[in-house]
Motif scaffolding. Structure first.
Motif, PDB file in Angstrom:
ATOM      1  N   PHE A 128       0.812  -1.220   0.000  1.00 45.75           N
ATOM      2  CA  PHE A 128       0.000   0.000   0.000  1.00 45.75           C
ATOM      3  C   PHE A 128       0.847   1.273   0.000  1.00 45.75           C
ATOM      4  N   PHE A 131       0.027   3.642  -2.903  1.00 45.63           N
ATOM      5  CA  PHE A 131      -1.322   4.150  -2.691  1.00 45.63           C
ATOM      6  C   PHE A 131      -1.290   5.270  -1.652  1.00 45.63           C
ATOM      7  N   GLY A 299     -17.082  10.485   3.462  1.00 47.11           N
ATOM      8  CA  GLY A 299     -17.080   9.279   2.650  1.00 47.11           C
ATOM      9  C   GLY A 299     -16.838   9.597   1.189  1.00 47.11           C
ATOM     10  N   VAL A 300     -17.590  10.568   0.671  1.00 47.23           N
ATOM     11  CA  VAL A 300     -17.457  10.890  -0.744  1.00 47.23           C
ATOM     12  C   VAL A 300     -16.055  11.425  -1.041  1.00 47.23           C
ATOM     13  N   ALA A 303     -13.555   8.636  -0.914  1.00 47.23           N
ATOM     14  CA  ALA A 303     -13.740   7.697  -2.030  1.00 47.23           C
ATOM     15  C   ALA A 303     -13.220   8.309  -3.325  1.00 47.23           C
ATOM     16  N   ALA A 306      -9.493   8.081  -3.242  1.00 48.48           N
ATOM     17  CA  ALA A 306      -9.011   6.705  -3.414  1.00 48.48           C
ATOM     18  C   ALA A 306      -9.179   6.257  -4.857  1.00 48.48           C
ATOM     19  N   ALA A 310      -6.293   5.201  -7.488  1.00 52.95           N
ATOM     20  CA  ALA A 310      -6.269   3.860  -8.069  1.00 52.95           C
ATOM     21  C   ALA A 310      -6.351   3.932  -9.583  1.00 52.95           C
TER      22      ALA A 310
ATOM     23  N   SER B  24     -20.086   5.210  -0.656  1.00 52.70           N
ATOM     24  CA  SER B  24     -18.705   5.698  -0.698  1.00 52.70           C
ATOM     25  C   SER B  24     -17.783   4.780   0.075  1.00 52.70           C
ATOM     26  N   MET B  25     -18.248   4.365   1.264  1.00 49.59           N
ATOM     27  CA  MET B  25     -17.423   3.481   2.080  1.00 49.59           C
ATOM     28  C   MET B  25     -17.163   2.169   1.344  1.00 49.59           C
ATOM     29  N   ILE B  27     -17.112   1.762  -1.887  1.00 50.79           N
ATOM     30  CA  ILE B  27     -16.149   2.030  -2.956  1.00 50.79           C
ATOM     31  C   ILE B  27     -14.745   2.073  -2.380  1.00 50.79           C
ATOM     32  N   LEU B  28     -14.619   2.796  -1.250  1.00 47.26           N
ATOM     33  CA  LEU B  28     -13.317   2.927  -0.597  1.00 47.26           C
ATOM     34  C   LEU B  28     -12.752   1.551  -0.261  1.00 47.26           C
ATOM     35  N   VAL B  31     -11.744  -0.360  -3.385  1.00 46.56           N
ATOM     36  CA  VAL B  31     -10.468   0.114  -3.928  1.00 46.56           C
ATOM     37  C   VAL B  31      -9.322  -0.487  -3.115  1.00 46.56           C
ATOM     38  N   CYS B  32      -9.465  -0.444  -1.780  1.00 45.27           N
ATOM     39  CA  CYS B  32      -8.395  -0.993  -0.935  1.00 45.27           C
ATOM     40  C   CYS B  32      -8.220  -2.482  -1.184  1.00 45.27           C
TER      41      CYS B  32
END
Ligand code: HEM
Lengths: 561, 319
Positions: A128, A131, A299-300, A303, A306, A310, B24-25, B27-28, B31-32
């Motif tokens: 990671f 990332f 959250g948004v 995300a 991230a 990615a 969102s969580m 998706i997060l 991704v992880c």
């Protein structure tokens, strides 16, 4: 012990084991949430209306974290406008940077001997690691944008006016902290990009009249950036600026809570501040509405970060820092382009006829030791930032209404335009149309820079190894190398050269019409080729001249993707 | 305008907030997970990329610093340095990858040289050790020079990372090493101390030519074994007589010669190279591709015809 045991036994005897365990668990849960029982929380999550008296205000009085937050907001500030949640986002990014930063810190040594190797380790050996690095870097740049936009919004809605002058003031400190956090972090990978951007940046300190050399020494720990400078920047980055940031966020946010978030200007009488006088029917409770709203934003935002990291975003890592090799077209980080643009103003008084301007410059240089660089970079640049501090104190207009603030809003827009214009001037290509700020060498060397940039990838390295054919090829419109990719590259170089022949650059230089070029590909080792671009042209003095630039390309170096 | 107003006064309902947050969580987390699943492979791929880039940087260092003594192809240079690309020195290697893209170097045939000198460590360590610290004493009469010290810590020009880069570059020769008979091999330890055979005697005219070579400053850019400074801007001239003949026979010379009639003998080629350096640009110089316009173009004015004749005669005698 005995007492507790007795009580427990008694409870089990009277209510039964199951109920006792349930009650005890709920007790612990309530202590953890500082006042909310399991059922309260379930109610919150289901969106039930609160009971009366509202148990959901308890955490605000009992608990540390919630006591920082108000118990309710005015309904009018819970829509996207007026805040756009930019303050919240600033705080989120700040927290996010601390978390990802701590992760990176574990693998990093602030020493020129190890720093760059550590970066490669993070990318190639730490799960990671890439990332986290991408997130930290993208988060930092996003934070600069978000904090700036937050400032723009508080300016536009007039929220810096009485009583929030000091909130604004601490905000400007936070903008400075954000910029310097980003800038100090920039040096840490110890690559060419970092080294030269920071060398340019700190050379400003050196130019300060009188105390320049001392200031420079303080920043860099030596006349040039080296081990001492890296360590100092590291300490700035992980101790000093975060500390100032945390302190000022605390003060800033205390002021925000103290005065309440300002209502949309049109909702208040001029000169009045009703943010804290919220009638009961206009209240939106923090629990659950504001909290869920903020969690949604968090959250948004995370995300999006991230997913970006990615997919399309990759933090750059150029060659190892080399004090002896200045790459072509070194630039400061983009949020300091405006400062670099300022430095390109040739005279202290730009619109004077040159002959007079030169005299003025000479006069100031002789009397005060001020050169245009010192004047624009050391005096005007910081002053432009300092103006932000005093905005609330010099704006005499009590009204927050847009219609009443035409002058201030126009000045703000002018300031924004100036920053954008100067930022464009700060990059090597300069401002479109006016050409102000363009820096470029000889057109032939610009062709070299366009296709084989000193740092960064560029078209030659991006073309995969397999698509090169060993041999020497003339650069013309119809290359026939046997490789479609190489043909395309040669055609691109040809087009670039032709364009530079007919279209003068902003300095009026063109590539001589007789210029011809060749591209040579040599096999140096197994899996290693050398690509050489040669341009034969006539220089400004009419002498035949040759320009050569090359790069090595390994089959596995992966620039293409 | 009203649409803008709608957006700007939008207040997501409770359900929308919870759902958006949850999505969102998710998706997060995905991704992880996505990154975590293939992370080892991706780390390995990236490690290979950085190794490749290290070789690229190493090539630059090699051409800047080492090629003048070790040859542009690592073949070695008479009197200046042994081959580094020879099978004798690098052995033979092969790259193997496991199914996670982890790349390792497999030694197919170990370095003779390391065995010869009894070095216990790896080839990489040996290269780094020699390059960093140099070889402070003269070990044989084959070399006119002792090995320079390259590490910054010892007063040299290179940083640790650059030395590791050049080691990666030299090791990469092992994929396709030069056959030993095409390379200049070093003497075994303890050998090569015998005095060097005296060079072919020069005629008085050639002796005079050597004086011209020294007096006109050619050695600032060129190197001739045992003569004057060992410049590293232009090609090494130690075997100029033989090289001149190779040049005129080459395709490159026929295709790239400009503004001058092609030379038919070695001596003519040398004369042409001195008087019209831009007529034909040699491909490889010790520090990378040769640059035009570097060599002065006014030697005709700087020397008498006799001096020029002697100089050409001298260079032509070097074989
Ligand atoms: C790390 C940087 C910053 C953080 C974490 C932060 C945080 C916040 C938060 C959470 C609010 C609540 C209202 C909202 O969300 O808009 C706020 C309000 C405010 N901020 Fe900031 N801020 C930062 C930087 C700045 C800057 C650079 C300025 C201006 C120069 C500024 C000026 C203000 C003002 C005037 C308010 C009051 C707005 C109102 O009451 O409507 N802040 N800040």
């Amino acid at each position: 012990m005995a007492i507790v045991g007795q009580k427990l036994v008694k409870q089990i005897q009277t209510t039964g084991l199951k109920a006792t365990v349930a009650q005890r668990l709920d007790d612990a849960f309530t202590r953890f949430t500082a006042g909310l029982s399991w059922n309260d929380v379930r109610g919150i999550l289901r969106g039930d209306p609160p009971a009366k008296p509202n148990p959901r205000v308890k955490p605000h009085t009992e608990g540390f974290w919630f006591h920082i937050r108000p118990t309710f907001y005015h309904e009018a500030v819970t829509t996207l406008y007026p805040t756009f949640r930019l303050g919240l986002l600033s705080a989120l990014f700040f927290t996010f940077e601390i978390i990802t930063g701590i992760f990176l810190m574990i693998f990093y040594t602030p020493s020129p001997t190890y720093a760059y190797g550590n970066m490669i380790d993070i990318l190639t050996n730490v799960p990671f690691g890439k990332f986290m690095r991408d997130l930290h870097r993208l988060g930092a740049e996003a934070m600069v944008i978000v904090v700036t936009l937050h400032m723009v919004r508080t300016f536009v809605t007039g929220s810096y006016k009485k009583p929030r002058q000091f909130t604004w003031f601490t905000g400007v400190v936070l903008l400075g902290v954000t910029l310097f956090l980003s800038f100090s972090g920039y040096l840490l990978p110890w690559d060419q990009l970092a080294f030269w951007a920071v060398t340019i940046g700190t050379s400003m300190a050196d130019a300060v009249p009188g105390i320049g050399p001392q200031l420079n020494l303080l920043l860099r720990g030596a006349p040039d950036i080296g081990a001492g400078g890296l360590l100092r920047f590291y300490l700035f980055h992980v101790v000093l600026f975060p500390l100032i940031g945390v302190i000022f966020v605390a003060v800033h946010y205390y002021k925000v809570v103290r005065f309440g978030i300002s209502l949309p200007p049109e909702m208040e009488a001029v000169g009045e501040d009703t943010a804290r006088k919220v009638p009961p029917e206009k209240r939106v409770n923090f629990l659950p509405d504001i909290l869920t709203n903020e969690l949604m934003y968090a959250g948004v935002a995370f995300a999006v970060l991230a997913v970006s990291c990615a997919t399309w975003y990759s933090a750059p890592l150029e060659h190892h820092a080399d004090p002896l090799v200045t790459p072509n077209h070194t630039v400061a980080p983009w949020y300091f382009y405006w400062l670099q643009g300022l430095l390109k103003i040739p005279h202290m008084i730009p619109f004077l006829p040159t002959s007079i301007a030169v005299e003025v410059d000479r006069f100031f240089a002789n009397v005060f030791g001020l050169t245009p660089k010192v004047f624009w970079g050391v005096i005007v640049g910081p002053l432009m930032f300092a103006i932000l501090f005093v905005v609330p104190y010099i704006d005499p207009n009590p009204s927050r209404r847009y219609g009443d603030r035409k002058i201030m809003l126009s000045l703000g827009a002018l300031f924004a335009v100036a920053i954008i214009y100067l930022s464009l001037a700060g990059i090597p290509t300069g401002v479109p149309i006016t050409g102000f700020g363009y820096v470029g060498g000889d057109p032939a060397s610009e062709v070299g820079q366009a296709f084989i940039p000193d740092e960064g990838i560029g078209p030659v390295r991006r073309l995969p190894y397999e698509q090169y054919v060993v041999g020497k090829f003339a650069i013309n419109a119809e290359p026939n190398t046997g490789s479609a990719g190489l043909d395309r590259l040669i055609r691109d170089i040809h087009n670039d050269m032709e364009a530079r022949k007919v279209r003068p650059d902003p300095l009026g230089k063109t590539l001589s019409a007789d210029a011809t070029g060749s591209l040579e590909v040599k096999q140096i080792q197994a899996d290693l080729r050398q690509v050489i671009i040669t341009i034969d042209y006539t220089d400004v003095n009419g002498a035949p001249t040759q320009f050569k630039k090359y790069t090595f390309l390994h089959a596995q170096s992966g620039y293409a993707d | 305008m009203s649409i803008l107003k709608k957006i700007v006064t939008y207040r997501p309902s409770f359900t929308v907030r919870i759902l958006t947050g949850l999505i969102s969580m998710l998706i997060l987390l995905s991704v992880c997970t996505f990154i975590g699943l293939a992370d080892q492979t991706r780390l390995n791929v990236r490690a290979n990329e950085f190794n490749a880039r290290s070789i690229e940087v190493g090539a630059k260092v090699y051409f800047d610093q080492c090629a003048r003594c070790h040859g542009v192809n690592g073949e070695g240079v008479e009197g200046l340095g042994p081959a580094l690309a020879s099978e004798h020195f690098v052995g033979r290697i092969e790259l193997v990858r496991d199914n996670m893209q982890m790349q390792t170097i497999r030694v197919v045939q170990p370095s003779e040289r390391l065995k010869q000198i009894g070095w216990q460590g790896t080839l990489r360590d040996y290269i780094i050790a020699v390059t960093e610290a140099g070889i402070p004493i003269k070990t044989s009469n084959m070399w006119d020079v002792t090995h320079p010290t390259f590490s910054e810590r010892l007063g040299g020009p290179l940083r640790g990372d650059q030395i590791r880069n050049v080691a990666d570059y030299i090791i990469n020769y092992g994929l396709d090493p030069l056959p030993n008979d095409q390379a200049l091999l070093p003497p075994a330890p303890g050998e090569g101390m015998a005095p060097r055979p005296t060079p072919i005697p020069l005629t008085p005219a050639q002796e005079a030519g050597r004086e011209v070579y020294l007096a006109k400053g050619c050695s600032a850019c060129h190197a001739i074994r045992g003569v004057g400074a060992q410049g590293a801007i232009g090609p090494n001239l130690s075997r100029m007589g033989a090289v001149a003949e190779e040049r005129i026979a080459s395709e490159s010379y026929k295709n790239n010669l400009k503004d001058q009639p092609p030379a038919t003998t070695g001596a003519e080629y040398i004369r042409q190279s001195i008087l019209y350096p831009n007529a034909y640009i040699v491909a490889q110089c010790p520090q990378g591709p040769c640059q035009a316009n570097l060599m002065p173009q006014n030697y005709e004015q700087q020397m008498t015809p006799e001096e020029l004749n002697n100089l050409v005669d001298y260079l032509n005698a070097l074989r």
